[in-house]
Design an enzyme around this catalytic site. Sequence first.
Site, PDB file in Angstrom:
ATOM      1  N   ALA A 186       0.944  -1.218   0.048  1.00  0.00           N
ATOM      2  CA  ALA A 186       0.144   0.045  -0.112  1.00  0.00           C
ATOM      3  C   ALA A 186       0.810   1.346  -0.076  1.00  0.00           C
ATOM      4  CB  ALA A 186      -1.050   0.015   1.004  1.00  0.00           C
ATOM      5  N   THR A 187       0.245   2.321  -0.194  1.00  0.00           N
ATOM      6  CA  THR A 187       0.923   3.717  -0.301  1.00  0.00           C
ATOM      7  C   THR A 187      -0.097   4.919   0.334  1.00  0.00           C
ATOM      8  OG1 THR A 187       0.121   4.281  -2.540  1.00  0.00           O
ATOM      9  CG2 THR A 187       2.240   2.914  -2.671  1.00  0.00           C
ATOM     10  N   ILE A 188       0.816   5.818   0.726  1.00  0.00           N
ATOM     11  CA  ILE A 188       0.056   6.902   0.981  1.00  0.00           C
ATOM     12  C   ILE A 188       0.004   7.890  -0.187  1.00  0.00           C
ATOM     13  CG2 ILE A 188       1.969   7.943   2.267  1.00  0.00           C
ATOM     14  CD1 ILE A 188       0.222   9.818   3.863  1.00  0.00           C
ATOM     15  N   SER A 189      -0.933   8.272  -0.626  1.00  0.00           N
ATOM     16  CA  SER A 189      -1.162   9.207  -2.101  1.00  0.00           C
ATOM     17  C   SER A 189      -0.308  10.325  -1.795  1.00  0.00           C
ATOM     18  CB  SER A 189      -2.479   9.255  -2.434  1.00  0.00           C
ATOM     19  OG  SER A 189      -3.142   8.037  -2.965  1.00  0.00           O
ATOM     20  N   SER A 247      -2.640   4.784   5.816  1.00  0.00           N
ATOM     21  CA  SER A 247      -1.850   5.444   6.893  1.00  0.00           C
ATOM     22  C   SER A 247      -3.114   6.243   7.802  1.00  0.00           C
ATOM     23  CB  SER A 247      -1.259   6.484   6.118  1.00  0.00           C
ATOM     24  OG  SER A 247      -1.810   7.444   5.634  1.00  0.00           O
ATOM     25  N   THR A 262      -7.946  -5.165  -4.192  1.00  0.00           N
ATOM     26  CA  THR A 262      -7.941  -6.692  -4.501  1.00  0.00           C
ATOM     27  C   THR A 262      -8.182  -7.222  -3.024  1.00  0.00           C
ATOM     28  OG1 THR A 262      -5.587  -6.646  -4.066  1.00  0.00           O
ATOM     29  CG2 THR A 262      -6.268  -6.238  -6.360  1.00  0.00           C
TER      30      THR A 262
END
Length: 270
Positions: free
Chosen positions: A59-62, A106, A266
């Site tokens: 995952a990421t923090i945009s 996050s 997903t």
Amino acid sequence: MNMAWHNSGTTNADLVENLWRNKLITQPVVKNAFLKVDRAHYAPSQPYEDSPQPIGHGATISAPHMHAHAVETLLPFLLPKVNDDDPGVIGQPGRPRRVLDIGSGSGYLTHVLAELVGETGVVVGLEHIPALKELGERNMAKSPEGRALLDSGRVRFRVGDGRKGWSEPSPGESQPGVGGAAAPDAAASEGEKKDEAGGWDAIHVGAAAATLHDELVRQLRSPGRMFIPVEAGNGWEEQYIWTVDKDEHGNVTKKKLYGVRYVPLTDAPK
């Protein structure tokens, strides 16, 4: 929207001021909300850089400019509306705001959204990975303001499949008025009363969906809006931001905005 070198700053205030100066944030109420949430509590490194960052578990923090655009797009469905004489805000008079943040990661955007919905609103951050749900809670608890939001029940983090949306129970007696329904009109239909108690005024999806999932559209209140990245499905790995609006009569309008790159929405990893 690749303006990271213009928007980045050395402090949270610098970052937000640059987003404002470059018109990535255009509404004062949005600027104030971003100023209240220190990105350093949510980003693992270089928090004031206008770029996405990995937070683990795929995952990421945009990037902040994407969060800013998402908030401004959803804004009419985030702000509480006090009465019918307030023409600048779309919504139903007196109805507490309910917001679903799918792929909350996050917890940063979840916190920003909570700063906008008012004291009676509720924001639910939904994650399919328990460790990320716990990450969002830990990050929010780093500030007194975040701890107060968690303790009050105005922000809740949950684990579930974001493609199916989420049904959040009404608050109990220990949280009177928080995220509940306005007193229903005696003439309201049963469907309208159900919509008052549940559903979402705004849905933000922070991962790319394979399609515009019907269940998410169904869970939008009337009126309501969803901000969602969707895969183009043409085999070219293209993604686009879509907005889905539901008007006060339940009519749905879908609009394709611009190309993006998000992690996919997903199943949780095995």
